[in-house]
Enzyme design. Structure first.
Site, PDB file in Angstrom:
ATOM      1  N   LYS A 190       0.826  -1.214   0.000  1.00 48.76           N
ATOM      2  CA  LYS A 190       0.000   0.000   0.000  1.00 48.76           C
ATOM      3  C   LYS A 190       0.854   1.255   0.000  1.00 48.76           C
ATOM      4  O   LYS A 190       0.433   2.302  -0.525  1.00 48.76           O
ATOM      5  CB  LYS A 190      -0.962  -0.021   1.186  1.00 48.76           C
ATOM      6  CG  LYS A 190      -0.307  -0.142   2.569  1.00 48.76           C
ATOM      7  CD  LYS A 190      -0.047   1.195   3.221  1.00 48.76           C
ATOM      8  CE  LYS A 190       0.668   1.022   4.549  1.00 48.76           C
ATOM      9  NZ  LYS A 190       0.817   2.295   5.297  1.00 48.76           N
ATOM     10  N   THR A 247      -3.887   5.332   3.497  1.00 48.06           N
ATOM     11  CA  THR A 247      -2.550   5.765   3.100  1.00 48.06           C
ATOM     12  C   THR A 247      -2.555   6.500   1.765  1.00 48.06           C
ATOM     13  O   THR A 247      -1.751   7.394   1.540  1.00 48.06           O
ATOM     14  CB  THR A 247      -1.607   4.547   3.025  1.00 48.06           C
ATOM     15  OG1 THR A 247      -1.728   3.790   4.225  1.00 48.06           O
ATOM     16  CG2 THR A 247      -0.169   4.976   2.871  1.00 48.06           C
TER      17      THR A 247
END
Length: 331
Positions: A190, A247
């Protein structure tokens, strides 16, 4: 009362020390720099990271052996690429039955190992002693006690539940899972997709573009995770989609912020300055993740493009153009 040593005094180590302490766990923080440890011990806040967070009741030291002495849970809160070196120094001081909790998100350069594999190799601990914490957990929001959830993954359910109890508070809710691989791959990958989203936002692209990158990024993550033995359901949960969305979209994300500077035309040096010298794990991990994907025959075009921008001089315009110009095919 459960005792924990938080090894590392960065943003995430600071946030977890607060969470553990608020959950009733006895906490000792280890800080590499003596001056940081002194302020933590005497003034009960971190002078460098998240300095507004109160850490009353948390002990602190720059002596790793003192921090580790008798700790039932050892929280490994140092950057992914420095974990091996630090563990080699610490292993003799770690209690033989301690639960080792990895919170670093990355793939080791060179060896292409996940963090749990590095821990096992360096310490000799069996897999049942090694746990992973992952989820949509932006440290700045957590120290402000904004509600968040996370996943504690361990092949030994009893140890996962030990960590779960040690960090459960009114604002931090941990769930347990046995899929260590899925949690680690979601957490490492991620960061790379967040760099891509930051680059796109820095170029002025809108929400449709960002949503497309997140969705195609998730497809990459699932392909790699499944190839390594992860359960795809894990990657549809907190440690996958949850962590990815937080994120990729939050200005608090170092990786997204780093990418935004690159997308706006800034240099790697300018991006590093903009993140105040904090580690954007995706910058290094993109290379090792790409190599890991190639080893397993997994196609990861977003990851490849981020690697080329960060390490091979590919312009951000060419990177986005190449991605959007891929051949038309079924999703």
């Amino acid at each position: 009362m459960t005792s924990a040593a938080v090894m590392g005094a960065g943003s995430w180590g600071t946030a977890l020390a607060k969470v553990l302490n608020d959950a009733g766990t006895e906490v000792t923080m280890w800080a590499r720099r003596p001056e940081v440890a002194k302020v933590l011990a005497t003034e009960h806040h971190n002078p460098v990271y998240l300095s507004h967070a109160r850490l009353d009741g948390v002990r602190a030291t720059d002596d790793y052996a003192a921090a580790l002495d008798g700790a039932e849970i050892v929280v490994l809160a140092v950057p992914a690429q420095s974990l091996r070196e630090n563990l080699a120094n610490w292993r003799a001081a770690i209690s033989p039955d301690a639960t080792l909790l990895s919170v670093a998100k990355g793939i080791e350069t060179g060896t292409l190992m996940r963090m749990s594999e590095v821990i096992a190799e360096v310490t000799g601990a069996d897999a049942g002693r090694i746990a992973v914490l992952s989820g949509p957990n932006l440290a700045g929001e957590i120290v402000d006690e904004q509600p968040a959830a996370s996943v504690v993954a361990c092949s030994d359910t009893a140890r996962a539940e030990l960590v779960q109890r040690a960090c459960a508070t009114g604002y931090f809710r941990p769930y347990t899972n046995t899929d260590v691989i899925g949690c680690e791959i979601g957490g490492a990958c991620k960061n790379v997709i967040a760099l891509a989203c930051g680059i796109a936002s820095g170029m002025g692209l809108g929400d449709n573009s960002i949503a497309s990158l997140i969705t195609r990024g998730l497809a990459e993550i699932i392909r790699l995770g499944v190839a390594l033995g992860a359960n795809p359901v894990t990657l549809a949960g907190l440690a996958g989609v949850g962590d990815l969305v937080a994120t990729c979209t939050s200005p608090l994300s170092r990786n997204r912020s780093f990418g935004h500077v690159l997308g706006a035309g800034g240099s790697m040096e300018a991006a590093q300055q903009a993140t105040h010298g904090q580690v954007a794990e995706g910058v290094k991990s993109c290379t090792s993740i790409r190599a890991l994907a190639e080893r397993h025959g997994v196609e990861m075009p977003l990851t490849t493009s981020v690697h080329q921008v960060c390490h091979e001089g590919l312009s951000v315009a060419d990177a986005v153009g190449w991605l959007l110009g891929r051949s038309i095919k079924p999703e």
